[in-house]
Design an enzyme around this catalytic site. Sequence first.
Site, PDB file in Angstrom:
ATOM      1  N   ASP A   1      37.600  -1.181  59.495  1.00 42.99           N
ATOM      2  CA  ASP A   1      38.720  -0.284  59.778  1.00 42.99           C
ATOM      3  C   ASP A   1      39.681  -0.824  60.834  1.00 42.99           C
ATOM      4  O   ASP A   1      40.725  -0.210  61.082  1.00 42.99           O
ATOM      5  CB  ASP A   1      38.203   1.079  60.249  1.00 42.99           C
ATOM      6  CG  ASP A   1      37.764   1.967  59.093  1.00 42.99           C
ATOM      7  OD1 ASP A   1      38.194   1.713  57.956  1.00 42.99           O
ATOM      8  OD2 ASP A   1      37.000   2.925  59.344  1.00 42.99           O
TER       9      ASP A   1
ATOM     10  N   LYS B   1      42.124   7.824  62.937  1.00 42.58           N
ATOM     11  CA  LYS B   1      42.397   7.404  61.558  1.00 42.58           C
ATOM     12  C   LYS B   1      41.768   8.414  60.610  1.00 42.58           C
ATOM     13  O   LYS B   1      40.597   8.767  60.755  1.00 42.58           O
ATOM     14  CB  LYS B   1      41.813   6.010  61.297  1.00 42.58           C
ATOM     15  CG  LYS B   1      41.873   5.570  59.836  1.00 42.58           C
ATOM     16  CD  LYS B   1      40.623   4.798  59.416  1.00 42.58           C
ATOM     17  CE  LYS B   1      39.353   5.450  59.766  1.00 42.58           C
ATOM     18  NZ  LYS B   1      38.439   5.777  58.659  1.00 42.58           N
TER      19      LYS B   1
END
Length: 278
Positions: free
Chosen positions: A128, A9
């Site tokens: 996240d 990410k």
Amino acid sequence: MTEAFARAKINLTLHVTGQRPDGYHLLDSLVVFADVGDTVRAELAERLSLEITGPRAAELPASDDNLVLRAARAMGGQAARLTLEKQLPVASGIGGGSADAAATLRALAALWKAPLPDAAAVLRLGADVPVCLAERAVRMSGVGEILAPLKAPLPSAWLVLANPGVAVPTPPVFKALTCRSNPPMPDNLPDWATAEDLADFLAGMRNDLEEPAISLAPEIADTRAALAAQPGCLTARMSGSGATCFGLFSAERPARAAAEALRAAHPGWWVEPGRMTG
């Protein structure tokens, strides 16, 4: 056996816009992914277990609080033999643990033919994890739970990820942040026809954790500068809370050439090129 890929990410931007009374920080971030990452495999078994393999296995113990096992317990904790092939550096700002947790949820949902946990349970695994579970380019806000899809597809682009071999835990970086109420991105994000358009936009945006992280690990500034100096690099910035930095490239060839040059110049660094996805 089922298998799920845990993509890295990347926070192209990361604006810290406030702090809640419970201590959690409010964010405004443009998040994308790269086709570089870890792999989680799940098999039916008599008990729940985790084995970690791959080139970064020594950095991550298979302890009871490992995010892969926590994700399995969030799925109900049924018996399964889990294997995490660890390619991404630990504590590196590219969501490795969160991506592993999200991949575990996907793998076990397929193995057990079970639904995913509800949104609150996913968020409890980490800020996240929701965006890593969605695994698409989004504008992420709140503490990480508000995911707004982009209005237009991302332009074709490549990312070179570079980590100087320094683990930077997130809490000390936030502690070193001097201002916690910074401006967000514009309300309406533009459409980016090309990687150059995206780079122009990023030039006016920020990662508010970059300078605090550099104060703790000056190697981050050297990594960012080395990426920016590569031919074809449109912009370079730190991702997340560090220490991984990314360089944005318009095409595969200059990205791969930059990765080869960085590996040769800095053999102790972790360097990977990958197509920007999401």
